[in-house]
Design a protein around this motif. Sequence first.
Motif, PDB file in Angstrom:
ATOM      1  N   PRO A   1       2.446   0.527  15.944  1.00  0.00           N
ATOM      2  CA  PRO A   1       2.048   1.319  14.770  1.00  0.00           C
ATOM      3  C   PRO A   1       2.871   0.995  13.540  1.00  0.00           C
ATOM      4  O   PRO A   1       2.403   1.147  12.417  1.00  0.00           O
ATOM      5  N   TRP A   2       4.122   0.563  13.740  1.00  0.00           N
ATOM      6  CA  TRP A   2       4.946   0.201  12.592  1.00  0.00           C
ATOM      7  C   TRP A   2       4.381  -1.032  11.872  1.00  0.00           C
ATOM      8  O   TRP A   2       4.413  -1.112  10.646  1.00  0.00           O
ATOM      9  N   LEU A   3       3.825  -1.958  12.665  1.00  0.00           N
ATOM     10  CA  LEU A   3       3.192  -3.118  12.039  1.00  0.00           C
ATOM     11  C   LEU A   3       1.940  -2.709  11.268  1.00  0.00           C
ATOM     12  O   LEU A   3       1.670  -3.227  10.175  1.00  0.00           O
ATOM     13  N   ALA A   4       1.176  -1.763  11.792  1.00  0.00           N
ATOM     14  CA  ALA A   4      -0.016  -1.283  11.091  1.00  0.00           C
ATOM     15  C   ALA A   4       0.359  -0.599   9.782  1.00  0.00           C
ATOM     16  O   ALA A   4      -0.292  -0.775   8.747  1.00  0.00           O
ATOM     17  N   LEU A   5       1.445   0.193   9.794  1.00  0.00           N
ATOM     18  CA  LEU A   5       1.889   0.845   8.569  1.00  0.00           C
ATOM     19  C   LEU A   5       2.339  -0.170   7.529  1.00  0.00           C
ATOM     20  O   LEU A   5       2.083  -0.020   6.336  1.00  0.00           O
ATOM     21  N   ARG A   6       3.012  -1.215   7.985  1.00  0.00           N
ATOM     22  CA  ARG A   6       3.455  -2.243   7.041  1.00  0.00           C
ATOM     23  C   ARG A   6       2.260  -2.970   6.417  1.00  0.00           C
ATOM     24  O   ARG A   6       2.243  -3.242   5.211  1.00  0.00           O
ATOM     25  N   GLN A   7       1.273  -3.300   7.231  1.00  0.00           N
ATOM     26  CA  GLN A   7       0.080  -3.960   6.697  1.00  0.00           C
ATOM     27  C   GLN A   7      -0.681  -3.040   5.732  1.00  0.00           C
ATOM     28  O   GLN A   7      -1.215  -3.499   4.714  1.00  0.00           O
ATOM     29  N   ALA A   8      -0.717  -1.733   6.029  1.00  0.00           N
ATOM     30  CA  ALA A   8      -1.391  -0.793   5.125  1.00  0.00           C
ATOM     31  C   ALA A   8      -0.649  -0.709   3.788  1.00  0.00           C
ATOM     32  O   ALA A   8      -1.272  -0.630   2.727  1.00  0.00           O
ATOM     33  N   GLN A   9       0.687  -0.732   3.847  1.00  0.00           N
ATOM     34  CA  GLN A   9       1.458  -0.705   2.616  1.00  0.00           C
ATOM     35  C   GLN A   9       1.196  -1.950   1.769  1.00  0.00           C
ATOM     36  O   GLN A   9       1.042  -1.868   0.541  1.00  0.00           O
ATOM     37  N   GLU A  10       1.113  -3.100   2.404  1.00  0.00           N
ATOM     38  CA  GLU A  10       0.820  -4.332   1.667  1.00  0.00           C
ATOM     39  C   GLU A  10      -0.589  -4.288   1.061  1.00  0.00           C
ATOM     40  O   GLU A  10      -0.814  -4.768  -0.060  1.00  0.00           O
ATOM     41  N   ALA A  11      -1.568  -3.715   1.778  1.00  0.00           N
ATOM     42  CA  ALA A  11      -2.928  -3.613   1.245  1.00  0.00           C
ATOM     43  C   ALA A  11      -2.987  -2.691   0.036  1.00  0.00           C
ATOM     44  O   ALA A  11      -3.690  -2.963  -0.940  1.00  0.00           O
ATOM     45  N   VAL A  12      -2.235  -1.578   0.079  1.00  0.00           N
ATOM     46  CA  VAL A  12      -2.219  -0.666  -1.063  1.00  0.00           C
ATOM     47  C   VAL A  12      -1.576  -1.330  -2.271  1.00  0.00           C
ATOM     48  O   VAL A  12      -2.050  -1.200  -3.410  1.00  0.00           O
ATOM     49  N   SER A  13      -0.505  -2.076  -2.036  1.00  0.00           N
ATOM     50  CA  SER A  13       0.162  -2.763  -3.149  1.00  0.00           C
ATOM     51  C   SER A  13      -0.733  -3.831  -3.763  1.00  0.00           C
ATOM     52  O   SER A  13      -0.649  -4.096  -4.968  1.00  0.00           O
ATOM     53  N   ALA A  14      -1.590  -4.453  -2.947  1.00  0.00           N
ATOM     54  CA  ALA A  14      -2.503  -5.491  -3.436  1.00  0.00           C
ATOM     55  C   ALA A  14      -3.783  -4.920  -4.029  1.00  0.00           C
ATOM     56  O   ALA A  14      -4.650  -5.686  -4.457  1.00  0.00           O
ATOM     57  N   GLY A  15      -3.943  -3.594  -4.067  1.00  0.00           N
ATOM     58  CA  GLY A  15      -5.148  -2.997  -4.633  1.00  0.00           C
ATOM     59  C   GLY A  15      -6.332  -3.026  -3.703  1.00  0.00           C
ATOM     60  O   GLY A  15      -7.487  -3.095  -4.165  1.00  0.00           O
ATOM     61  N   ARG A  16      -6.068  -2.942  -2.380  1.00  0.00           N
ATOM     62  CA  ARG A  16      -7.146  -2.934  -1.383  1.00  0.00           C
ATOM     63  C   ARG A  16      -7.049  -1.672  -0.534  1.00  0.00           C
ATOM     64  O   ARG A  16      -6.650  -1.708   0.632  1.00  0.00           O
ATOM     65  N   PRO A  17      -7.410  -0.522  -1.094  1.00  0.00           N
ATOM     66  CA  PRO A  17      -7.305   0.721  -0.305  1.00  0.00           C
ATOM     67  C   PRO A  17      -8.285   0.776   0.861  1.00  0.00           C
ATOM     68  O   PRO A  17      -8.045   1.512   1.828  1.00  0.00           O
ATOM     69  N   ASP A  18      -9.377   0.032   0.798  1.00  0.00           N
ATOM     70  CA  ASP A  18     -10.329   0.034   1.926  1.00  0.00           C
ATOM     71  C   ASP A  18      -9.681  -0.515   3.184  1.00  0.00           C
ATOM     72  O   ASP A  18      -9.836   0.058   4.285  1.00  0.00           O
ATOM     73  N   ASP A  19      -8.935  -1.621   3.063  1.00  0.00           N
ATOM     74  CA  ASP A  19      -8.270  -2.196   4.230  1.00  0.00           C
ATOM     75  C   ASP A  19      -7.175  -1.266   4.756  1.00  0.00           C
ATOM     76  O   ASP A  19      -7.002  -1.112   5.981  1.00  0.00           O
ATOM     77  N   ALA A  20      -6.454  -0.631   3.843  1.00  0.00           N
ATOM     78  CA  ALA A  20      -5.409   0.304   4.278  1.00  0.00           C
ATOM     79  C   ALA A  20      -6.019   1.509   4.992  1.00  0.00           C
ATOM     80  O   ALA A  20      -5.463   1.989   6.003  1.00  0.00           O
TER      81      ALA A  20
END
Length: 349
Positions: A5-24
């Motif tokens: 789950p920590w890896l999923a949270l990190r990937q979600a944080q990167e998606a939000v920073s890149a302007g991709r809230p759908d992926d997060a």
Amino acid sequence: MPASPWLALRQAQEAVSAGRPDDAHRLLEPLLTEGHRRAYRMAREVVKAYTARARQALDAHNPDAAWRDLLAAEALNTGEKSVADLRQVLSRLALVQVRAMLESGRPIDAIDQISRSRERGVRHPELEQLEGAAQDWAQAAELADRGEFLRAAAELDRVEPKLPSPRTGLDRYRAEVAGRHARFSEAVARLYDAAEAKRWREAMDTAAEVLAVAPDHREAKAIRGKAWVAAAPETIDFAPLEGRRPRPTPARPWKPAAARWSRSARRGSRRPAPSAPPRSRAARRSRRTPVRRSPSGFCSGWTAWAGTSCACRAASRSGRRPRTARWTCRCSRRCRGRTPRSPATARGT
């Protein structure tokens, strides 16, 4: 879903920073179902990204994209105040669009916009009033198309108090209906007179005038169809000219498949060509091809057949073997009627 789950949270944080809230949002859904505490904190950041992108869509005059982002943000259910503010802005915008459609005289488009707004959860008392006005207006337009202009005018009178001012679209449509009613009354009287007098050409033209102002008038359509049938040109059966009879086509006799081929064809040889019409002697001489002769006096068309007998080039091309040894060559006049010799005799050995 990643294993940690920590890896999923990190990937979600990167998606939000890149302007991709759908992926997060897609990465956080399994964690939110399991009740992961840090996933709720990340969901707030995803909601903020959704609202920011929705406001950018509004600035670009794309309300449909803004509604999609709003509904996705509300699915996370974080209770952010920005989501409620965005819903109020979009709801007011939907009301403004419905008013603009009614003011421009488009009740059908207004009804469609109201249906979409209700599916998106818009609840407003003015929306129900505008929906009733749009439905009455559409009913009046349908009555006018059927030629019932008096009932259409009564329906428009019911629409007027439901619409907010200015009512420029309604006033313009009411004047249009009045003009159509005047033209309809004059044209339909002439149509009935022409149909009663059976002047079908005139009835067809008058029916076109009636249907131009009332496209769904049933009686005008019926009279036009009757006029088409009555005014159609008469047709007669085709008859040949006197003294000329059509030449009958001879029927080809049927033959079984086994009888269509000759005995030579069944043996494997080629099918013999049909005989040509007889030609004169001068024509045969003109069509005769020159033949190249050998030193021995015989034409070069002689080839050895079975060692001793010979056959000319014409016979070898047709694939037919001479039945007797005394075979006459038809490709040259010099060797006509002479018995062919074997290749050894032709060489003088």
